[in-house]
Structure formats: C-alpha cells, structure tokens
Scaffold this motif. Sequence first.
Motif, PDB file in Angstrom:
ATOM      1  N   ILE A  69     -77.191   8.159 -27.749  1.00 56.16           N
ATOM      2  CA  ILE A  69     -76.567   6.827 -27.808  1.00 56.16           C
ATOM      3  C   ILE A  69     -76.093   6.510 -28.951  1.00 56.16           C
ATOM      4  O   ILE A  69     -76.942   6.600 -29.721  1.00 56.16           O
ATOM      5  CB  ILE A  69     -76.511   5.988 -26.960  1.00 56.16           C
ATOM      6  N   THR A  70     -74.703   6.059 -29.194  1.00 52.47           N
ATOM      7  CA  THR A  70     -74.290   5.754 -30.341  1.00 52.47           C
ATOM      8  C   THR A  70     -73.604   3.942 -30.180  1.00 52.47           C
ATOM      9  O   THR A  70     -72.168   4.049 -29.711  1.00 52.47           O
ATOM     10  CB  THR A  70     -73.882   6.618 -31.171  1.00 52.47           C
ATOM     11  N   LEU A  71     -74.552   2.930 -30.952  1.00 53.52           N
ATOM     12  CA  LEU A  71     -74.105   1.416 -31.652  1.00 53.52           C
ATOM     13  C   LEU A  71     -73.352   1.975 -32.485  1.00 53.52           C
ATOM     14  O   LEU A  71     -73.836   1.928 -33.722  1.00 53.52           O
ATOM     15  CB  LEU A  71     -75.067   0.777 -31.590  1.00 53.52           C
ATOM     16  N   VAL A  72     -71.809   1.443 -32.578  1.00 51.52           N
ATOM     17  CA  VAL A  72     -70.782   0.434 -32.745  1.00 51.52           C
ATOM     18  C   VAL A  72     -70.832   0.061 -33.734  1.00 51.52           C
ATOM     19  O   VAL A  72     -71.106  -1.123 -33.650  1.00 51.52           O
ATOM     20  CB  VAL A  72     -69.555   1.848 -32.729  1.00 51.52           C
ATOM     21  N   GLU A  73     -70.427   0.348 -35.381  1.00 55.53           N
ATOM     22  CA  GLU A  73     -70.801  -1.303 -36.513  1.00 55.53           C
ATOM     23  C   GLU A  73     -69.294  -1.913 -35.923  1.00 55.53           C
ATOM     24  O   GLU A  73     -68.642  -1.405 -35.572  1.00 55.53           O
ATOM     25  CB  GLU A  73     -70.300  -0.335 -37.785  1.00 55.53           C
ATOM     26  N   GLY A  74     -69.284  -2.839 -36.111  1.00 55.04           N
ATOM     27  CA  GLY A  74     -68.537  -3.961 -35.679  1.00 55.04           C
ATOM     28  C   GLY A  74     -68.352  -4.464 -34.477  1.00 55.04           C
ATOM     29  O   GLY A  74     -67.717  -5.215 -33.315  1.00 55.04           O
ATOM     30  N   TRP A  75     -69.455  -3.706 -33.298  1.00 57.15           N
ATOM     31  CA  TRP A  75     -69.750  -3.771 -31.616  1.00 57.15           C
ATOM     32  C   TRP A  75     -70.227  -4.915 -31.360  1.00 57.15           C
ATOM     33  O   TRP A  75     -71.057  -5.761 -31.877  1.00 57.15           O
ATOM     34  CB  TRP A  75     -70.444  -2.722 -31.363  1.00 57.15           C
ATOM     35  N   THR A  76     -69.924  -5.762 -29.830  1.00 56.04           N
ATOM     36  CA  THR A  76     -70.206  -6.810 -30.389  1.00 56.04           C
ATOM     37  C   THR A  76     -71.815  -7.126 -28.971  1.00 56.04           C
ATOM     38  O   THR A  76     -71.775  -5.149 -28.349  1.00 56.04           O
ATOM     39  CB  THR A  76     -69.252  -8.423 -29.312  1.00 56.04           C
ATOM     40  N   PHE A  77     -72.513  -8.262 -28.314  1.00 58.17           N
ATOM     41  CA  PHE A  77     -73.483  -7.769 -27.519  1.00 58.17           C
ATOM     42  C   PHE A  77     -73.228  -7.172 -26.052  1.00 58.17           C
ATOM     43  O   PHE A  77     -73.914  -6.058 -25.551  1.00 58.17           O
ATOM     44  CB  PHE A  77     -74.297  -8.879 -27.661  1.00 58.17           C
ATOM     45  N   SER A  78     -72.079  -7.726 -26.016  1.00 55.59           N
ATOM     46  CA  SER A  78     -70.789  -7.267 -24.662  1.00 55.59           C
ATOM     47  C   SER A  78     -70.918  -5.361 -24.356  1.00 55.59           C
ATOM     48  O   SER A  78     -70.876  -4.833 -23.986  1.00 55.59           O
ATOM     49  CB  SER A  78     -70.210  -7.788 -24.720  1.00 55.59           C
ATOM     50  N   GLN A  79     -70.219  -5.337 -26.235  1.00 55.39           N
ATOM     51  CA  GLN A  79     -70.092  -4.059 -25.740  1.00 55.39           C
ATOM     52  C   GLN A  79     -71.066  -2.642 -26.192  1.00 55.39           C
ATOM     53  O   GLN A  79     -71.151  -1.602 -26.035  1.00 55.39           O
ATOM     54  CB  GLN A  79     -69.195  -4.059 -27.002  1.00 55.39           C
ATOM     55  N   VAL A  80     -72.044  -3.126 -26.216  1.00 54.13           N
ATOM     56  CA  VAL A  80     -73.532  -2.924 -26.218  1.00 54.13           C
ATOM     57  C   VAL A  80     -74.026  -2.461 -25.028  1.00 54.13           C
ATOM     58  O   VAL A  80     -74.734  -1.576 -24.883  1.00 54.13           O
ATOM     59  CB  VAL A  80     -74.531  -3.108 -27.994  1.00 54.13           C
ATOM     60  N   ARG A  81     -73.989  -3.368 -24.003  1.00 52.56           N
ATOM     61  CA  ARG A  81     -74.716  -3.516 -22.915  1.00 52.56           C
ATOM     62  C   ARG A  81     -73.559  -2.458 -22.562  1.00 52.56           C
ATOM     63  O   ARG A  81     -74.730  -2.122 -21.400  1.00 52.56           O
ATOM     64  CB  ARG A  81     -74.413  -5.051 -22.490  1.00 52.56           C
TER      65      ARG A  81
END
Length: 335
Positions: free
Chosen positions: A114-126
């Motif tokens: 899974i890739t977590l992207v720079e600038g994402w918010t916690f909601s986007q991570v979830r």
Amino acid sequence: MRRVFRSLLIALIAAMLLLSGAVLWWVNEPMALRLPQANSVIDLEIEPGTSADGVANAVVASGAQVPAPLLQAWFRLSGQARLIKAGSYELAPGTSPRKLLRMLVRGEETLKSITLVEGWTFSQVRAALQKAEQLEPNTTTLSPEIIMEKLGRQGVHPEGRFFPDTYTYAKGSSDLAVLQRAARAMDKRLDAAWSLRSPGTPLKSPEQALILASIVEKETGRAADRALIGGVFSNRLRMGMPLQTDPTVIYGLGEQFDGNLHKRDLQRDTPYNTYTRTGLPPTPIAMPGRAALLAAVQPAPTQALYFVARGDGSSAFSNNLDEHNRAVNKYIRGR
C-alpha cells in the motif's frame, strides 16, 4: 552363491538408482494445480505450529494435485521439515515440490503493498487502508482517537503522524500494523530532520517542524520551491506576521469546503485560519514527505515574505507587498 548374491546386489543398486532418479525427477517436476476461476495462482495458508505432515495436507487441500504422502516423505527426507515457516503463500504454475519446500523454508510469503502519498490527510489514509488488497480492516469502525490510543499515542492528533511511503504486508495483516509502521517511520524521519535544523530557525520543537512541513507539502510539489517557501514562512514566524496560507484555511473548513476558497472563508475564524491568527496552526494538516520536512527545518536564506503560484507549478517570490501585488496581477489576474 556368490554369483546370486552379486546379482541381487546389482539389482538392488539398480533399483535404488531408479528410485533416486524417479524421486529426483518428481521433486523437480511442476505440480499440477487446480486453479480457481479467473486466478493464476492458488493461496496457501500455513498456520503457526502446523506439522510437516499438516503442511503437506494443506498444500493438497489448497489445490495442488499431488499425493500428500509423497509430499510428507519429501519434507522429511529433505531434513528441512522443521524449518518450514508459517505464513501466507501463493503457488503459481511451474511450482515443483523442491521449489515449494524452498519457499516454505525461506518464508517467502506473498506480500501485498500500500502506498501512502505525500500530502494526504488522515481521512485519505483511512480510505486507502480500507481499499487495500487483503489487509485486515481492524480500524474501520474505530474513531481517530481510539486508533491513536491503540498505537500507544493517546491524546495525539492523527493528522500528519504517518510517513508517506510504500509499505508491504503479508496477506491478512492488520491495517493497524501498517499504521504503526508508518507512525514509527515518521518519528524516525522527523527526529532525523530536527537534528539537521538550521541554527536560526524560529521553530521551537519537532512538533512545530512537523506542522510547518505539512504546510510546505500542501503549498507546492515543486522540489525547487520547497526550501524557499519554508524560508517565507520562517521569515513570517520571526516577524509575527500571519502565515496567510490557503491550505490551512481549507483544512479548517473541513467538509464545508466546496472546492473554491471564498473571501468569506478567509474571514471565518477557525484554529486553522492563518489569515485571522498568527503562528502555526494547532496540528499538521497533512502528511509531509522527507523533502518537506527538510525544507521546514532548513529553509532557504531569503528576504522574501510573499509568494504566488505562476500557474505552471512554480511560484514567484517577493520581498515586499508592492512586488507581491504586481506578481498577483501578472499571474492571477492576467494584467
């Protein structure tokens, strides 16, 4: 009598050679697999504590069309039966008993990512965690506060606490485990960046560095501009000027943001409105990457106090308000 004994011995040796040859052929021959429809592999789950015989039975039950007793014998004769590791594996066409055993002994589990992207918010991570393939969704029903508590960070706001990167995991792993790794990665990256901070930085703590880095991350994706933007914000912090950065206002609006930032939005006071309040907002507003962290603690030496987007991804920097107004007219108003 000797002639008979010699004949029997020769026959025995020949039989053993034939048997050895047959075994050698079999362990290197690809196993026939009963593949699920629309799938090119079969899944194999080995639970902790499973015996070698149990592993052989699991292989057959998963869809490998080989006699379980032969696999059991192969595992034992190899001398590596006790080295087989539990885990999630995939059997692809072309897998032989020898290749299978090597995979099980080495613990070559099937890993997803899974890739977590720079600038994402916690909601986007979830949201990304919920969509991740074969990742156990243990946090889906939990509040952000409970998630942070389970991560051993009770009372810590979740925004910006996870380092953006690609994380691999075994099938069936918990999404909480991925978050734990990402949180520890951010701790490590933040500590490293803070140790490299410029002597004259107005930032007082790693926490402030994380907050400023999140703003830099949201303001630009252009590598050449990050340190300059960090310099502008550092200058404003020293002077007590409001940061006046739109991303913090947008974050503070939350679901009320309609996609366009209006004048009324800039005038609506929230803890994240850096037009109505001086200093940094109370928490990060997104996940900063390593470059943004360094830009926050090692800002470029500049006299600039303003910047405006040129429209091509870059920014125009100005030392005073008159220069800035001219830049706004040129790049925003087209005058």
